[in-house]
Design a protein around this motif. Structure first.
Motif, PDB file in Angstrom:
ATOM      1  N   THR A  88     -10.814   0.370  -3.646  1.00 46.21           N
ATOM      2  CA  THR A  88     -10.696  -0.541  -2.507  1.00 46.21           C
ATOM      3  C   THR A  88     -11.012   0.171  -1.200  1.00 46.21           C
ATOM      4  OG1 THR A  88      -8.993  -1.810  -3.670  1.00 46.21           O
ATOM      5  CG2 THR A  88      -9.127  -2.081  -1.279  1.00 46.21           C
ATOM      6  N   PHE A  89     -10.424   1.341  -1.007  1.00 43.70           N
ATOM      7  CA  PHE A  89     -10.649   2.074   0.242  1.00 43.70           C
ATOM      8  C   PHE A  89     -12.049   2.679   0.322  1.00 43.70           C
ATOM      9  CE2 PHE A  89      -6.001   1.874   0.284  1.00 43.70           C
ATOM     10  CZ  PHE A  89      -5.789   1.482   1.602  1.00 43.70           C
ATOM     11  N   THR A  90     -12.677   2.896  -0.823  1.00 46.60           N
ATOM     12  CA  THR A  90     -14.075   3.343  -0.814  1.00 46.60           C
ATOM     13  C   THR A  90     -14.992   2.250  -0.264  1.00 46.60           C
ATOM     14  OG1 THR A  90     -13.705   4.793  -2.722  1.00 46.60           O
ATOM     15  CG2 THR A  90     -15.978   4.177  -2.234  1.00 46.60           C
ATOM     16  N   VAL A 118     -10.539   9.794   3.216  1.00 51.44           N
ATOM     17  CA  VAL A 118      -9.411  10.648   2.837  1.00 51.44           C
ATOM     18  C   VAL A 118      -8.405   9.857   1.999  1.00 51.44           C
ATOM     19  CG1 VAL A 118      -7.393  11.882   3.740  1.00 51.44           C
ATOM     20  CG2 VAL A 118      -9.643  12.218   4.795  1.00 51.44           C
ATOM     21  N   VAL A 119      -8.105   8.623   2.417  1.00 53.75           N
ATOM     22  CA  VAL A 119      -7.174   7.780   1.660  1.00 53.75           C
ATOM     23  C   VAL A 119      -7.726   7.507   0.267  1.00 53.75           C
ATOM     24  CG1 VAL A 119      -6.051   5.524   1.551  1.00 53.75           C
ATOM     25  CG2 VAL A 119      -6.241   6.712   3.738  1.00 53.75           C
ATOM     26  N   SER A 120      -9.002   7.192   0.190  1.00 58.24           N
ATOM     27  CA  SER A 120      -9.630   6.896  -1.095  1.00 58.24           C
ATOM     28  C   SER A 120      -9.547   8.086  -2.047  1.00 58.24           C
ATOM     29  CB  SER A 120     -11.094   6.498  -0.862  1.00 58.24           C
ATOM     30  OG  SER A 120     -11.761   6.296  -2.084  1.00 58.24           O
ATOM     31  N   ILE A 121      -9.896   9.250  -1.552  1.00 56.05           N
ATOM     32  CA  ILE A 121      -9.857  10.466  -2.392  1.00 56.05           C
ATOM     33  C   ILE A 121      -8.434  10.740  -2.857  1.00 56.05           C
ATOM     34  CG2 ILE A 121     -10.168  12.968  -2.363  1.00 56.05           C
ATOM     35  CD1 ILE A 121     -12.549  12.504  -0.468  1.00 56.05           C
ATOM     36  N   SER A 122      -7.454  10.532  -1.960  1.00 59.21           N
ATOM     37  CA  SER A 122      -6.047  10.769  -2.319  1.00 59.21           C
ATOM     38  C   SER A 122      -5.618   9.873  -3.473  1.00 59.21           C
ATOM     39  CB  SER A 122      -5.137  10.522  -1.110  1.00 59.21           C
ATOM     40  OG  SER A 122      -5.445  11.412  -0.063  1.00 59.21           O
ATOM     41  N   PHE A 123      -5.978   8.600  -3.409  1.00 53.32           N
ATOM     42  CA  PHE A 123      -5.606   7.683  -4.487  1.00 53.32           C
ATOM     43  C   PHE A 123      -6.324   8.028  -5.790  1.00 53.32           C
ATOM     44  CE2 PHE A 123      -4.013   4.666  -1.187  1.00 53.32           C
ATOM     45  CZ  PHE A 123      -2.783   4.392  -1.775  1.00 53.32           C
ATOM     46  N   LEU A 132      -5.509  -8.192  -5.139  1.00 57.54           N
ATOM     47  CA  LEU A 132      -6.233  -8.087  -6.411  1.00 57.54           C
ATOM     48  C   LEU A 132      -7.017  -6.782  -6.484  1.00 57.54           C
ATOM     49  CD1 LEU A 132      -7.556 -11.769  -6.608  1.00 57.54           C
ATOM     50  CD2 LEU A 132      -5.511 -10.807  -7.679  1.00 57.54           C
ATOM     51  N   LEU A 133      -7.668  -6.397  -5.368  1.00 58.72           N
ATOM     52  CA  LEU A 133      -8.418  -5.149  -5.340  1.00 58.72           C
ATOM     53  C   LEU A 133      -7.495  -3.940  -5.472  1.00 58.72           C
ATOM     54  CD1 LEU A 133     -11.065  -5.858  -2.538  1.00 58.72           C
ATOM     55  CD2 LEU A 133     -11.512  -5.492  -4.973  1.00 58.72           C
ATOM     56  N   LEU A 134      -6.325  -4.009  -4.810  1.00 64.88           N
ATOM     57  CA  LEU A 134      -5.381  -2.890  -4.900  1.00 64.88           C
ATOM     58  C   LEU A 134      -4.837  -2.746  -6.319  1.00 64.88           C
ATOM     59  CD1 LEU A 134      -3.468  -3.397  -1.527  1.00 64.88           C
ATOM     60  CD2 LEU A 134      -4.943  -1.469  -2.113  1.00 64.88           C
ATOM     61  N   ASP A 135      -4.625  -3.877  -7.010  1.00 65.55           N
ATOM     62  CA  ASP A 135      -4.198  -3.815  -8.408  1.00 65.55           C
ATOM     63  C   ASP A 135      -5.302  -3.246  -9.287  1.00 65.55           C
ATOM     64  OD1 ASP A 135      -1.720  -4.831  -7.854  1.00 65.55           O
ATOM     65  OD2 ASP A 135      -2.231  -6.908  -8.363  1.00 65.55           O
ATOM     66  N   ILE A 176       0.836  -1.203   0.000  1.00 60.45           N
ATOM     67  CA  ILE A 176       0.000   0.000   0.000  1.00 60.45           C
ATOM     68  C   ILE A 176       0.872   1.254   0.000  1.00 60.45           C
ATOM     69  CG2 ILE A 176      -1.652   1.341   1.370  1.00 60.45           C
ATOM     70  CD1 ILE A 176      -2.807  -1.360   2.312  1.00 60.45           C
ATOM     71  N   PHE A 177       1.929   1.243   0.812  1.00 57.16           N
ATOM     72  CA  PHE A 177       2.805   2.412   0.883  1.00 57.16           C
ATOM     73  C   PHE A 177       3.617   2.575  -0.400  1.00 57.16           C
ATOM     74  CE2 PHE A 177       2.672   1.856   5.718  1.00 57.16           C
ATOM     75  CZ  PHE A 177       1.654   2.781   5.833  1.00 57.16           C
ATOM     76  N   GLN A 178       3.970   1.475  -1.030  1.00 56.74           N
ATOM     77  CA  GLN A 178       4.644   1.566  -2.320  1.00 56.74           C
ATOM     78  C   GLN A 178       3.722   2.190  -3.358  1.00 56.74           C
ATOM     79  OE1 GLN A 178       5.999  -2.373  -3.285  1.00 56.74           O
ATOM     80  NE2 GLN A 178       7.644  -2.363  -1.760  1.00 56.74           N
ATOM     81  N   ASN A 179       2.460   1.776  -3.365  1.00 59.43           N
ATOM     82  CA  ASN A 179       1.478   2.362  -4.280  1.00 59.43           C
ATOM     83  C   ASN A 179       1.274   3.842  -4.006  1.00 59.43           C
ATOM     84  OD1 ASN A 179       1.135  -0.157  -5.381  1.00 59.43           O
ATOM     85  ND2 ASN A 179      -0.845  -0.570  -4.408  1.00 59.43           N
ATOM     86  N   ALA A 180       1.455   4.219  -2.735  1.00 62.10           N
ATOM     87  CA  ALA A 180       1.307   5.631  -2.366  1.00 62.10           C
ATOM     88  C   ALA A 180       2.537   6.452  -2.727  1.00 62.10           C
ATOM     89  CB  ALA A 180       1.044   5.744  -0.868  1.00 62.10           C
ATOM     90  N   GLY A 181       3.600   5.785  -3.178  1.00 67.09           N
ATOM     91  CA  GLY A 181       4.804   6.504  -3.579  1.00 67.09           C
ATOM     92  C   GLY A 181       5.806   6.709  -2.460  1.00 67.09           C
ATOM     93  N   ILE A 182       5.710   5.931  -1.387  1.00 68.06           N
ATOM     94  CA  ILE A 182       6.647   6.045  -0.268  1.00 68.06           C
ATOM     95  C   ILE A 182       7.822   5.110  -0.519  1.00 68.06           C
ATOM     96  CG2 ILE A 182       6.945   5.775   2.225  1.00 68.06           C
ATOM     97  CD1 ILE A 182       5.104   8.065   1.394  1.00 68.06           C
TER      98      ILE A 182
END
Length: 484
Positions: A449-451, A359-364, A440-443, A306-312
């Motif tokens: 997913t967070f919604t 907030v996480v969902s909107i950010s993604f 699978l959902l994150l892909d 998740i953090f990799q997907n967020a760019g961390i």
């Protein structure tokens, strides 16, 4: 199991006889002069809780193991992402099998015997993973771990609830969730420094310490009373409350509750329509299912992804930070559980989770339309990480511990074994479903997913507000009377 003929009745004996260190009666109290601290009621109960808390630490270590080891295991054993997702989810499959058996095992051999049985497959499972040369040993080890964890997840909160005085019960049962978070944090932390095979070896330690510890603590007095072992029941309760404490009132309450439940040892399916059965069943099962559908295991199992997907860049370090924050928040829950009450904590927790996940969902969603090189993209990455951290804190403050506390409090004693098994099975089934589908959902869509998880948390807040009663400050017998 051993059976003795006592006063014309065949009485079940606990798989593990209760510890011998307290068997000497009050007349020989001078022998305890050097261990006066043990005689204090709180210290006696707290010592028991600390020992059985090694089980949930094992639970947490199992949950946290997949996050720091994903890349290394995929590389070393040549697994695909879907194969690793299967590996991660198999602990939940094993836990479902353990959950089916947990209630009956805990009823048949006692709470301590149940924990002893759970420890063995955990140890063997970690050894299988550590020496795995291909996916088959990896999968088998994960299934064995899960089986033990499924039994532990039911037995530990039940045992703690049954030995605790009513004014400490919420805080002490919350130690179960605190121990889970400590196990997760340890897996995250040690995963930064040791390779995955040695990390699996370290996973053996909690249950290796738990096994000898079980010989030094008393069996649950309520289980002993239910089994008809009056002398051992009173002795166990006396050591838990202190040798100088008058336990006559509590003894009579427990005996009355057990006698009432034993008038009908079996419950017909048609009788489950009665409020005293269907309402606690719905509440207990509903809370444990919603706990998993909130997506917490998706975050804990695959936080690095998740953090990799967020760019961390330092995703493993950020993952450990999440684990540490979760431990600190759960420590706060120990104090809040018997102060503000279970119901309020659940409503606040699920509402705060819904907001943070939104907030996480909107950010993604926004990041899909922004260049990765822009400053706004970096800002949104930090916002999404902050949202995940807040979500974990909110979960730890209520939805993590409270469902297990409430389940251990509200289930009627005559259906606790079967109903507790079913509730734990439901929890682990949805944990498996969430864990299996998380990658699978994150892909598919991180924002989507967070919604989904946001909607579940909103529903949870409404469910608690409508159906869940407050159990703070009530004895287990008073809670059962409420549902009657």
């Amino acid at each position: 199991m051993r059976q003795e003929n006592e006063e014309g009745r065949n009485l079940k004996k606990p798989f593990l006889q209760t510890g011998s260190w307290y068997r000497i009666s009050g007349r020989s109290s001078s022998l305890f002069g050097s261990t006066q601290a043990i005689r204090d009621s709180s210290i006696s109960v707290i010592a028991c809780v600390i020992i059985v808390a090694l089980g949930p630490i094992q639970f947490g270590f199992t949950a946290g193991y997949t996050s720091p080891t994903q890349s290394a295991i995929i590389t070393d054993l040549g697994l695909s992402v879907s194969e690793f997702s299967l590996f991660g989810s198999l602990s939940n499959v094993g836990a479902m099998v353990g959950a089916i058996a947990s209630g009956q095992i805990a009823e048949y051999v006692g709470r301590k015997g149940s924990l002893m049985i759970a420890s063995i497959p955990n140890i063997i499972g970690w050894l299988f993973i550590s020496f795995a040369k291909d996916s088959s040993f990896l999968y088998m080890g994960r299934l064995l771990e899960g089986f033990g964890v499924g039994i532990i997840s039911y037995t530990v909160p039940i045992y703690i609830a049954e030995i605790s005085p009513q004014n400490l019960r919420g805080s002490l049962v919350s130690v179960n969730q605190l121990s889970v978070t400590i196990g997760i944090m340890l897996a995250y932390l040690l995963g930064l420094f040791v390779e995955w095979r040695f990390l699996a070896i370290l996973g053996i330690i909690p249950c290796t310490l738990l096994i000898p510890g079980l010989f030094f603590i008393p069996e649950s007095p309520r289980w002993l009373a239910k089994m008809g072992m009056t002398e051992e029941f009173e002795r166990s309760l006396q050591v838990l409350r202190g040798f100088e404490t008058d336990i006559s009132v509590e003894v009579n309450e427990i005996k009355a509750s057990v006698a009432s439940a034993n008038r009908r040892n079996t419950v017909r399916f048609s009788e489950l329509k009665q409020r005293r059965y269907w309402l606690p069943l719905m509440i207990g099962i509903g809370l444990l299912v919603l706990q998993q559908l909130s997506g917490i295991n998706a975050v804990l199992f695959y936080s690095s992804t998740i953090f990799q997907n967020a760019g961390i860049n330092s995703s493993d370090v950020a993952t450990f930070g999440v684990g540490a924050v979760q431990v600190l928040a759960t420590i706060l829950t120990l104090w809040l559980a018997d102060k503000s009450g279970r119901r309020l904590l659940l409503i606040v927790s699920s509402s705060a989770m819904a907001l943070s996940l939104l907030v996480v969902s909107i950010s993604f969603y926004l990041k899909e339309y922004i260049s990765p090189d822009s400053d706004l993209y970096a800002t949104l990455s930090l916002v999404s990480v902050a949202g995940v951290v807040v979500m974990v804190i909110a979960f730890s403050l209520g939805l993590g511990a409270m469902p297990w506390i409430i389940m251990s409090e509200i289930l009627p004693i005559n259906i606790k074994g079967l109903a507790g098994s079913f509730a734990t099975l439901a929890n682990w089934f949805f944990s498996w479903l969430v864990t299996l589908t998380a990658n699978l959902l994150l892909d598919w869509s991180s924002g989507g997913t967070f919604t989904i998880y946001t909607a579940v948390c909103v529903f949870t807040a409404g469910f608690v507000a409508i159906w869940v009663p407050e159990t703070k400050g009530k004895t287990l017998e008073e809670i059962q009377q409420f549902f009657r």
